[in-house]
Design an enzyme around this catalytic site. Sequence first.
Site, PDB file in Angstrom:
ATOM      1  N   LYS A 177     -29.491  40.308  68.624  1.00 54.43           N
ATOM      2  CA  LYS A 177     -30.543  41.274  68.963  1.00 54.43           C
ATOM      3  C   LYS A 177     -31.082  41.863  67.662  1.00 54.43           C
ATOM      4  O   LYS A 177     -30.428  42.675  67.011  1.00 54.43           O
ATOM      5  CB  LYS A 177     -29.985  42.412  69.827  1.00 54.43           C
ATOM      6  N   GLU A 252     -21.602  47.960  59.593  1.00 54.84           N
ATOM      7  CA  GLU A 252     -22.156  48.316  58.280  1.00 54.84           C
ATOM      8  C   GLU A 252     -23.128  49.455  58.532  1.00 54.84           C
ATOM      9  O   GLU A 252     -24.212  49.239  59.067  1.00 54.84           O
ATOM     10  CB  GLU A 252     -22.912  47.127  57.666  1.00 54.84           C
ATOM     11  N   GLU A 385     -28.689  60.787  54.145  1.00 54.02           N
ATOM     12  CA  GLU A 385     -29.307  59.573  53.626  1.00 54.02           C
ATOM     13  C   GLU A 385     -30.826  59.760  53.588  1.00 54.02           C
ATOM     14  O   GLU A 385     -31.418  60.251  54.545  1.00 54.02           O
ATOM     15  CB  GLU A 385     -28.938  58.423  54.583  1.00 54.02           C
TER      16      GLU A 385
END
Length: 482
Positions: A177, A252, A385
């Site tokens: 996906k 990840e 982030e």
Amino acid sequence: MKFENETQSIFINGKWRAVDSQNTDTVYNPATLEPITKIASGGKSEATEAIQTANKAFKTWSEMTGRKRSRVLYKAYELMLEEVNRLGEILTTEQGKPLKEAKGEIKGAANFLLWYAEEASRAYGEWIPSSVSSKRLLVIPQPVGVVGAITPWNFPASMITRKIAPALAAGCTVVLKPAPETPLSAIEIVKILERAGMPEGVVNLVTGDAEQIGTAMLTNKDVRLITFTGSTEVGKHLMRESADHVKKISLELGGHAPIIVFDDADLDKAAALTLASKFRNNGQTCICANRIYVHDSVKDAFSKKLTEKVKQLKVGNGLHEETDLGPLINEQASEKVQNQLDDAVKKGANIIHGGKKWNGGMDGYFYEPTILSAIDDDMLIMNEETFGPLMPIQTFTDEDVAIDKANDTDYGLAAYIFTETTNRAIRVSEKLEYGIVGVNDVFPALAEAPFGGIKQSGVGKEGGHYGMDEFLEKKYISMGIK
Ligand code: ADP
């Protein structure tokens, strides 16, 4: 703008599905915000069918020799390299990164196919010397089964091959996906695998509703491993929901990479590589520099070198030859960058260069490459982030303080140091709480090396023999021989 073009994007059991025109998603060019094409919006039923198909194909694919599986991967590698230019253009058109980076990514993506083509024949087991003379102890690696692979938009090609090449080499079958923003590179990769002779059902592609497809993967017992690259938030959700079937999981997730420039660094190298790390893909990589700590004694010299280089960077459409920084992926990304900048300035940061949206006559979300100084630890940019072209620079005088600051985060993906002293390089690398440390190097991601984070940056490794290990169970066989 009237737009009719449709692209088949669901591939199950070796067949591309016709697009149901009532049920589509549109793919946009992030530089111009113009639609590129419509793709199929699949959901639970397509994902479930893809899983069943992958499960059926697992029997034959897993029983093939590694050498035979290798041939398909090697052929795919060759086909991908033949098409670097075309695939690079597709990648830039859907993702925005400069063409030179996009072509580099395609070559990197091909490298995973090559490395795991080679590794497919090397899944060794072990013969353990027994403490009991009447027994022989064997360990054999076996593929885990059907893999659900969920990939992000920032590296639409290499994040796919980094997952599916080792999965296929190990003998697993896959339901992929891709990110809704960048399905076109995924479609091209699957077409390459098809042309390379991948048997029906071994790789299946489902685009569409992320939650529905994700839930179909999570709730199906036949999916034995979920491999995911993306946000920490979605990663945590997948980890939680995998618990019901005790699925294997490889994640990840986000990062917040520090760069530490010591007083014994080669400043020309440090400035050039800091810039390369920060502005690659416009700062939209999980290992790119998020915070810069520079020793006070070299701060002025380093900042001057860096600013001179940043001034030369050209923002624009990634398809134009001269572009160094393309657009951000979407409005939300642009708002996040603006919010972090506003917060930093409100709390006392100085803008050394850049500091605003860039308007080059295109509708995309462009932002000037920006350098900030007078940075405090409590600024948002030092904690969340960024995923954009902001570079905050803080100074330090003490090595241990720099290490403590670098480690003071829930993330643990990549960290970088610049020093010309071997002792320091080793000492500091060992103390940094990160899965990856770059010493005078900011491009650690290679097909042969283990890539992965610790803490809330993820679990598991991708790349190298470690990457293939994720897809192999180790079965222990205890044999009585007397
Ligand atoms: P980003 O915010 O950078 O897009 P995400 O983690 O949202 O990062 O997306 C990474 C990938 O995860 C994409 O393919 C996205 O469609 C997918 N995704 C998002 N939400 C879910 C979910 N609930 N279940 C499964 N996949 C998801």
